[in-house]
Design an enzyme around this catalytic site. Structure first.
Site, PDB file in Angstrom:
ATOM      1  N   GLY A  81       0.875  -1.217   0.114  1.00 40.95           N
ATOM      2  CA  GLY A  81      -0.147   0.099  -0.059  1.00 40.95           C
ATOM      3  C   GLY A  81       0.748   1.211   0.150  1.00 40.95           C
ATOM      4  O   GLY A  81       0.738   2.208  -0.774  1.00 40.95           O
ATOM      5  N   THR A  82       2.050   1.186   0.593  1.00 43.53           N
ATOM      6  CA  THR A  82       2.773   2.442   0.794  1.00 43.53           C
ATOM      7  C   THR A  82       3.352   2.759  -0.521  1.00 43.53           C
ATOM      8  O   THR A  82       3.387   3.864  -0.980  1.00 43.53           O
ATOM      9  CB  THR A  82       3.985   1.984   1.697  1.00 43.53           C
ATOM     10  N   GLN A 189      -7.649   0.623   3.790  1.00 37.83           N
ATOM     11  CA  GLN A 189      -8.697   0.046   5.122  1.00 37.83           C
ATOM     12  C   GLN A 189      -9.912  -0.337   4.544  1.00 37.83           C
ATOM     13  O   GLN A 189     -10.823  -0.773   5.582  1.00 37.83           O
ATOM     14  CB  GLN A 189      -8.696   1.073   6.230  1.00 37.83           C
ATOM     15  N   HIS A 211      -2.338  -7.497   2.515  1.00 44.90           N
ATOM     16  CA  HIS A 211      -2.406  -8.089   4.048  1.00 44.90           C
ATOM     17  C   HIS A 211      -3.395  -7.550   4.802  1.00 44.90           C
ATOM     18  O   HIS A 211      -3.602  -8.157   6.133  1.00 44.90           O
ATOM     19  CB  HIS A 211      -0.888  -8.069   4.505  1.00 44.90           C
ATOM     20  N   CYS A 335       5.366   5.370  21.274  1.00 50.32           N
ATOM     21  CA  CYS A 335       6.149   5.887  22.487  1.00 50.32           C
ATOM     22  C   CYS A 335       7.411   6.349  21.539  1.00 50.32           C
ATOM     23  O   CYS A 335       8.325   4.968  21.454  1.00 50.32           O
ATOM     24  CB  CYS A 335       6.277   4.746  23.392  1.00 50.32           C
TER      25      CYS A 335
HETATM   26  C1  LIG Z   1      -1.693  -0.291   6.284  1.00 50.24           C
HETATM   27  C2  LIG Z   1      -1.790   0.939   5.565  1.00 50.24           C
HETATM   28  C3  LIG Z   1      -0.905   1.366   4.521  1.00 50.24           C
HETATM   29  C4  LIG Z   1       0.291   0.826   4.202  1.00 50.24           C
HETATM   30  O1  LIG Z   1       0.112  -0.539   3.521  1.00 50.24           O
HETATM   31  P1  LIG Z   1       1.389  -1.628   3.373  1.00 50.24           P
HETATM   32  O2  LIG Z   1       0.878  -2.519   2.560  1.00 50.24           O
HETATM   33  O3  LIG Z   1       1.726  -1.943   4.993  1.00 50.24           O
HETATM   34  O4  LIG Z   1       2.601  -0.738   3.078  1.00 50.24           O
HETATM   35  C5  LIG Z   1      -1.452   2.558   4.033  1.00 50.24           C
HETATM   36  N1  LIG Z   1      -2.550   3.250   4.227  1.00 50.24           N
HETATM   37  C6  LIG Z   1      -3.570   2.668   4.929  1.00 50.24           C
HETATM   38  C7  LIG Z   1      -4.618   3.657   5.557  1.00 50.24           C
HETATM   39  C8  LIG Z   1      -3.106   1.596   5.804  1.00 50.24           C
HETATM   40  O5  LIG Z   1      -3.868   1.323   6.818  1.00 50.24           O
END
Ligand SMILES: *Cc1c(COP(=O)(O)O)cnc(C)c1O
Length: 396
Positions: A81-82, A189, A211, A335
């Site tokens: 997602g990143t 999400q 994932h 933290c």
């Molecule tokens: C988890 C998440 C990401 C990042 O996704 P990854 O696959 O872990 O890089 C981006 N945006 C939101 C809203 C997420 O919850």
């Protein structure tokens, strides 16, 4: 309550952190295995086992595209997602910089979007971080006011990871289009939890990650509407129509499609089940613990998402205590360097820092039952009470 007062026989394993990641569904693992052991050919090669990998990618792309009402050619597979967020935002910034240098986003985005915008800001782009209301919602009026002649991109997440709040993407994207601006949404999400239809939502780009919906880690996709320009971020081979070089993660792409297929058949019923469970959890928690501040929108939120703050105590202490009981949750406060920083999302929602520090997120998923919630409800009030008795901020 000390850890050792709980007999090990009583300790269950309760995973309530599905917004952080999910267990890969066994059916997904099964679908992936042949593409690791048998059809391991490089999809770019010309012999028949490679042809099997190539066909598997094509089928997966069709399954995924159809689930979000896109065409297969509009799906670019990425590593997560990143990467999808980075690809969408940086690509548009680079391609449209002749037109302007202004990007609009919100103050509650995931760091994959926020830090990408920060990075572009350092390069000379101007970024507006829209405020949100007490529920974490962006207002259409604020968006309209933020638009400038130099605005080239608006990126607003569909569902927030920390508080679950859903945005009205359709309204927000139509404002973008009326002004000739491209619209991206981070739907990591929301996919597999609530309906996601790229045509209905009117988005130009959309990010997803396997994932978060019972697929494997390390694979994502970016939807790019036909006609929207894209600039590659990875340079090398011709994969993904030259937009994302690198040998395809075949098994994970197959697993992703399997996860989507499973979601397609079950997510509506599962959403009802999870909403009932979380409603029960919220009602009982509210009765059992004084001064709980529930965060996010009460109804317009992702199913199974319960987030709250236990005022005057630290969420991380509660998290660690729950962990000793086998319960996995997350706290919004990170933290860092031993000083507690409250979540940027809660602060943007106007929640006082002394309350925001006590945030805990429970995100329910497939394996969770009412018994799990009852187990949490049995232990949580005592934990909160114990920390409050130690807290100088709490007087009651
Ligand atoms: C988890 C998440 C990401 C990042 O996704 P990854 O696959 O872990 O890089 C981006 N945006 C939101 C809203 C997420 O919850």
């Amino acid at each position: 309550m000390k850890n050792n007062t709980v007999k090990s026989a009583e300790i269950k394993k309760i995973y309530m952190d599905h917004s952080a990641t999910t267990q890969t569904d066994p059916a997904v693992v099964e679908a992936m295995l042949p593409y690791l052991t048998k059809f391991y050919g490089n999809p770019s090669a010309l012999y028949s086992i490679a042809e099997e990998s190539k066909k598997a990618i094509d089928r997966s792309r069709e399954t995924i595209a159809s689930f979000i009402n896109a065409s297969p050619s509009e799906i670019i597979f990425t590593s997560c997602g990143t990467e999808s967020d980075n690809q969408a935002i940086i690509s548009i910034a680079r391609l449209k910089k002749e037109k302007g240098n202004h990007i609009i986003t919100t103050s509650i985005e995931h760091h994959a979007v926020l830090h990408t915008c920060d990075y572009l800001q350092k390069e000379g782009f101007e970024v507006t971080f829209l405020p949100v209301d007490g529920y974490g919602r962006v207002s259409a009026e604020d968006l309209k006011k933020a638009i400038k002649p130099t605005t080239i991109l608006i990126t607003i997440m569909h569902a927030n990871n920390e508080v679950g709040t859903l945005q009205d993407i359709k309204t927000l994207s139509s404002i973008a289009h009326k002004n000739g601006i491209l619209f991206h949404t981070d739907a990591v999400q929301s996919i597999g939890k609530v309906p996601v239809d790229v045509v209905e939502m009117g988005v130009d780009m959309l990010s997803s990650s396997a994932h978060k919906l019972y697929g494997p880690k390390g694979v994502g996709f970016l939807y790019v509407k036909k006609g929207v320009p894209m600039k590659p971020f990875m340079h090398g081979g011709d994969q993904e129509r030259k937009l994302r070089a690198g040998t395809e993660n075949v098994a994970s792409i197959v697993g992703y499609a399997k996860a989507i297929e499973l979601a397609k058949n079950s997510y509506e019923a599962e959403a009802i089940r999870l909403r009932n469970l979380s409603r029960y959890f919220v009602e009982e928690l509210d009765k059992a613990v004084p001064d709980v501040v529930f965060t996010g929108h009460p109804t317009d939120r992702t199913p199974g998402h319960v987030s709250c703050c236990f005022s005057y105590i630290e969420g991380e202490s509660v998290l660690l205590m729950l962990d000793s009981l086998g319960i996995c949750v997350s706290s919004g406060s990170a933290c860092t360097a031993r000083s507690l920083a409250a979540s940027h999302v809660l602060l943007a929602m106007g929640i006082d820092v002394t309350i925001a520090q006590g945030s805990i997120r429970f995100t329910l998923g497939h394996e969770n039952t009412k018994d799990d919630i009852d187990y949490v409800l049995k232990h949580l009030p005592g934990i909160v009470d114990k920390f409050r008795k130690m807290s100088p901020l709490y007087e009651k």
